[in-house]
Design a protein around this motif. Structure first.
Motif, PDB file in Angstrom:
ATOM      1  N   ILE A 243     -42.528  24.224  -6.800  1.00 31.49           N
ATOM      2  CA  ILE A 243     -41.703  25.415  -6.573  1.00 31.49           C
ATOM      3  C   ILE A 243     -42.403  26.658  -7.107  1.00 31.49           C
ATOM      4  O   ILE A 243     -42.474  27.698  -6.432  1.00 31.49           O
ATOM      5  N   GLY A 244     -42.922  26.555  -8.326  1.00 36.89           N
ATOM      6  CA  GLY A 244     -43.610  27.705  -8.928  1.00 36.89           C
ATOM      7  C   GLY A 244     -44.814  28.137  -8.124  1.00 36.89           C
ATOM      8  O   GLY A 244     -45.085  29.335  -7.977  1.00 36.89           O
ATOM      9  N   ASN A 245     -45.543  27.179  -7.585  1.00 40.20           N
ATOM     10  CA  ASN A 245     -46.684  27.502  -6.748  1.00 40.20           C
ATOM     11  C   ASN A 245     -46.243  28.249  -5.488  1.00 40.20           C
ATOM     12  O   ASN A 245     -46.881  29.218  -5.066  1.00 40.20           O
ATOM     13  N   HIS A 246     -45.127  27.795  -4.884  1.00 41.67           N
ATOM     14  CA  HIS A 246     -44.609  28.487  -3.706  1.00 41.67           C
ATOM     15  C   HIS A 246     -44.235  29.928  -4.051  1.00 41.67           C
ATOM     16  O   HIS A 246     -44.604  30.865  -3.325  1.00 41.67           O
ATOM     17  N   PHE A 247     -43.550  30.132  -5.157  1.00 44.57           N
ATOM     18  CA  PHE A 247     -43.183  31.489  -5.569  1.00 44.57           C
ATOM     19  C   PHE A 247     -44.433  32.338  -5.823  1.00 44.57           C
ATOM     20  O   PHE A 247     -44.483  33.518  -5.451  1.00 44.57           O
ATOM     21  N   ALA A 248     -45.439  31.759  -6.457  1.00 48.10           N
ATOM     22  CA  ALA A 248     -46.669  32.498  -6.744  1.00 48.10           C
ATOM     23  C   ALA A 248     -47.363  32.932  -5.458  1.00 48.10           C
ATOM     24  O   ALA A 248     -48.013  33.988  -5.416  1.00 48.10           O
ATOM     25  N   LEU A 260     -44.866  40.987  -5.553  1.00 46.98           N
ATOM     26  CA  LEU A 260     -43.917  40.320  -4.656  1.00 46.98           C
ATOM     27  C   LEU A 260     -43.385  39.011  -5.240  1.00 46.98           C
ATOM     28  O   LEU A 260     -42.565  38.350  -4.595  1.00 46.98           O
ATOM     29  N   TYR A 261     -43.842  38.637  -6.419  1.00 44.09           N
ATOM     30  CA  TYR A 261     -43.279  37.452  -7.066  1.00 44.09           C
ATOM     31  C   TYR A 261     -41.769  37.633  -7.179  1.00 44.09           C
ATOM     32  O   TYR A 261     -41.284  38.688  -7.587  1.00 44.09           O
ATOM     33  N   PRO A 262     -40.981  36.621  -6.790  1.00 45.57           N
ATOM     34  CA  PRO A 262     -39.524  36.816  -6.714  1.00 45.57           C
ATOM     35  C   PRO A 262     -38.880  37.121  -8.063  1.00 45.57           C
ATOM     36  O   PRO A 262     -39.256  36.544  -9.088  1.00 45.57           O
ATOM     37  N   ALA A 302     -50.003  27.459 -11.652  1.00 42.01           N
ATOM     38  CA  ALA A 302     -50.459  27.517 -10.261  1.00 42.01           C
ATOM     39  C   ALA A 302     -51.512  28.601 -10.075  1.00 42.01           C
ATOM     40  O   ALA A 302     -52.522  28.400  -9.384  1.00 42.01           O
ATOM     41  N   HIS A 303     -51.294  29.759 -10.666  1.00 43.33           N
ATOM     42  CA  HIS A 303     -52.289  30.832 -10.550  1.00 43.33           C
ATOM     43  C   HIS A 303     -53.626  30.385 -11.138  1.00 43.33           C
ATOM     44  O   HIS A 303     -54.683  30.592 -10.524  1.00 43.33           O
ATOM     45  N   LEU A 304     -53.585  29.781 -12.311  1.00 46.38           N
ATOM     46  CA  LEU A 304     -54.832  29.346 -12.941  1.00 46.38           C
ATOM     47  C   LEU A 304     -55.495  28.228 -12.134  1.00 46.38           C
ATOM     48  O   LEU A 304     -56.721  28.198 -11.970  1.00 46.38           O
ATOM     49  N   PHE A 305     -54.685  27.319 -11.619  1.00 46.09           N
ATOM     50  CA  PHE A 305     -55.182  26.179 -10.844  1.00 46.09           C
ATOM     51  C   PHE A 305     -55.986  26.646  -9.630  1.00 46.09           C
ATOM     52  O   PHE A 305     -57.126  26.212  -9.414  1.00 46.09           O
ATOM     53  N   TRP A 306     -55.412  27.551  -8.846  1.00 46.72           N
ATOM     54  CA  TRP A 306     -56.108  28.003  -7.640  1.00 46.72           C
ATOM     55  C   TRP A 306     -57.231  28.973  -7.969  1.00 46.72           C
ATOM     56  O   TRP A 306     -58.175  29.131  -7.182  1.00 46.72           O
ATOM     57  N   LYS A 328     -60.721  35.906  -9.496  1.00 47.16           N
ATOM     58  CA  LYS A 328     -60.428  36.963 -10.468  1.00 47.16           C
ATOM     59  C   LYS A 328     -58.970  37.397 -10.370  1.00 47.16           C
ATOM     60  O   LYS A 328     -58.274  37.536 -11.396  1.00 47.16           O
ATOM     61  N   ASN A 329     -58.491  37.615  -9.136  1.00 48.84           N
ATOM     62  CA  ASN A 329     -57.104  38.045  -8.945  1.00 48.84           C
ATOM     63  C   ASN A 329     -56.122  37.001  -9.469  1.00 48.84           C
ATOM     64  O   ASN A 329     -55.118  37.335 -10.111  1.00 48.84           O
ATOM     65  N   LYS A 330     -56.408  35.741  -9.179  1.00 50.77           N
ATOM     66  CA  LYS A 330     -55.532  34.664  -9.632  1.00 50.77           C
ATOM     67  C   LYS A 330     -55.545  34.556 -11.161  1.00 50.77           C
ATOM     68  O   LYS A 330     -54.502  34.327 -11.796  1.00 50.77           O
ATOM     69  N   TYR A 331     -56.705  34.708 -11.750  1.00 54.54           N
ATOM     70  CA  TYR A 331     -56.824  34.602 -13.202  1.00 54.54           C
ATOM     71  C   TYR A 331     -56.072  35.745 -13.888  1.00 54.54           C
ATOM     72  O   TYR A 331     -55.380  35.536 -14.900  1.00 54.54           O
ATOM     73  N   GLN A 332     -56.201  36.942 -13.337  1.00 60.29           N
ATOM     74  CA  GLN A 332     -55.490  38.076 -13.931  1.00 60.29           C
ATOM     75  C   GLN A 332     -53.976  37.909 -13.780  1.00 60.29           C
ATOM     76  O   GLN A 332     -53.214  38.242 -14.699  1.00 60.29           O
ATOM     77  N   ALA A 333     -53.534  37.389 -12.632  1.00 59.54           N
ATOM     78  CA  ALA A 333     -52.103  37.125 -12.444  1.00 59.54           C
ATOM     79  C   ALA A 333     -51.621  36.080 -13.443  1.00 59.54           C
ATOM     80  O   ALA A 333     -50.514  36.184 -13.990  1.00 59.54           O
ATOM     81  N   TYR A 334     -52.449  35.069 -13.689  1.00 65.54           N
ATOM     82  CA  TYR A 334     -52.116  34.044 -14.688  1.00 65.54           C
ATOM     83  C   TYR A 334     -51.937  34.675 -16.069  1.00 65.54           C
ATOM     84  O   TYR A 334     -50.952  34.384 -16.769  1.00 65.54           O
ATOM     85  N   LEU A 335     -52.858  35.551 -16.488  1.00 65.79           N
ATOM     86  CA  LEU A 335     -52.779  36.150 -17.818  1.00 65.79           C
ATOM     87  C   LEU A 335     -51.519  36.996 -17.977  1.00 65.79           C
ATOM     88  O   LEU A 335     -50.864  36.973 -19.028  1.00 65.79           O
ATOM     89  N   ILE A 336     -51.161  37.724 -16.918  1.00 66.64           N
ATOM     90  CA  ILE A 336     -49.951  38.552 -16.971  1.00 66.64           C
ATOM     91  C   ILE A 336     -48.710  37.685 -17.082  1.00 66.64           C
ATOM     92  O   ILE A 336     -47.807  37.943 -17.895  1.00 66.64           O
ATOM     93  N   MET A 337     -48.632  36.622 -16.264  1.00 67.52           N
ATOM     94  CA  MET A 337     -47.469  35.736 -16.305  1.00 67.52           C
ATOM     95  C   MET A 337     -47.428  34.921 -17.581  1.00 67.52           C
ATOM     96  O   MET A 337     -46.345  34.600 -18.104  1.00 67.52           O
TER      97      MET A 337
END
Length: 344
Positions: A243-248, A260-262, A302-306, A328-337
């Motif tokens: 579910i979290g991956n889908h939201f991400a 756009l994360y819900p 999920a962000h870190l995984f991808w 890079k984008n996924k890693y930065q999103a991971y750090l913020i979350m």
């Protein structure tokens, strides 16, 4: 291999997909005259090459020929993918699998619209996705075996494939620019994340799709149904991860917008639809709150995984896509979350 699903001993080349697809069609659609076949190259995917084959006299019988990306067998257990495809087809969740070949599969084309950054939140669509995922999670491909989440095993597999130095000097320079602390910092983040999430309680492990980005969900039948496609990563995993991956993935892929994360209000509505379908009963607010907390934590994962996956693809893939920027984008999103959901 199941005798009902033939294996064609043919390796298709990315440089001439039409010729390769024609060869596959000769085996699975021998009645199709080649001069009436139309081909369409689908370009949304960033893992494989996908060719649609459509015959003028059989407009409702489309065939998809998917050629695996270069060296993706290092990332994906293809035997497990075929096993899951057959199981999910039998359960009514997957299109028909027509054949396998040395570096890909041929299967039924399902007509529909892939989810978009707008439609994924539409009130006529998101309940369909939630309920379909709930029904998917209630399946069990092997009831007698223990349900072990695949997440940490996959993380370690991907990390092992991230090179110490990229073969391409340009890729190496960009990696050092985007990840100045190198692979060791990413590895330590995965270890830290695992130690945090393994202490979470009441985490159901279910059969998950594990890759429900927007392009892997089709809306069909005049917005009456949704169908999940591409089962390369399907396996037992944490319910909250799927579910979290889908939201991400609401952010999109090519030009992601992580805003756009819900929000909590949308998550509550989505998760209530999901839980009532999964448990087949009305649920309490506390049940929704508990799952929402888990989902947001696993969306970080999920962000870190991808992101780690993309660092592997930057070394292996021949597809024209900026995997280092994606990582890079996924890693930065991971750090913020992480700061919001794991450090509070």
């Amino acid at each position: 291999m199941d005798s009902k699903i033939p294996h064609i001993p043919k390796t298709l080349h990315e440089s001439n997909l039409e010729e390769g697809a024609t060869h596959i069609l000769q085996h699975i659609r021998p009645e199709w005259s080649a001069d009436k076949v139309q081909f369409k190259l689908f370009t949304d995917g960033i893992t494989n090459k996908l060719m649609g084959c459509f015959h003028d006299d059989h407009p409702t019988d489309g065939v998809l020929v998917r050629v695996y990306g270069q060296q993706t067998d290092l990332l994906i257990n293809r035997a497990n993918e075929i096993k899951n495809f057959k199981f999910l087809q039998k359960a009514g969740f997957a299109p028909k699998l027509y054949a396998t070949f040395n570096n890909g599969i041929a299967y039924e084309f399902v007509s529909g619209e892939t989810l978009s950054q707008d439609s994924c939140k539409h009130p006529s669509v998101y309940p369909l996705v939630a309920r379909t995922m709930a029904q998917f999670h209630k399946l069990s491909s092997d009831a007698d075996s223990p349900k072990v989440p695949v997440l940490w095993k996959k993380f370690r597999q991907f990390l092992d494939l991230v090179p110490e130095t990229y073969d391409s000097p340009d890729t190496q320079i960009r990696f050092e620019e985007c990840f100045p602390n190198g692979k060791s910092k990413i590895t330590s983040e995965v270890s830290s994340l695992e130690s945090i999430l393994k202490h979470e309680k009441n985490l159901p492990v279910v059969l998950c799709h594990n890759d429900l980005l927007l392009a892997n969900i089709l809306v069909t039948g005049n917005n009456e149904n949704v169908t999940f496609i591409d089962y390369e990563y399907a396996d037992h995993n944490y319910q909250a991860f799927d579910i979290g991956n889908h939201f991400a993935e609401f952010a999109g892929v090519s030009q992601p917008d992580f805003s756009l994360y819900p929000d909590e209000e949308f998550q509550n509505k989505w998760l209530r639809c999901y839980l009532e379908a999964y448990l087949d009963t009305k649920v309490l607010d506390k049940d929704v709150d508990q799952l929402r907390d888990q989902v947001n934590k696993f969306a970080c994962a999920a962000h870190l995984f991808w992101g780690v996956w993309a660092l592997v693809q930057a070394q292996l893939s021949t597809i024209d896509f900026d995997f280092i920027l994606y990582a890079k984008n996924k890693y930065q999103a991971y750090l913020i979350m992480k700061e919001k959901y794991l450090c509070s």
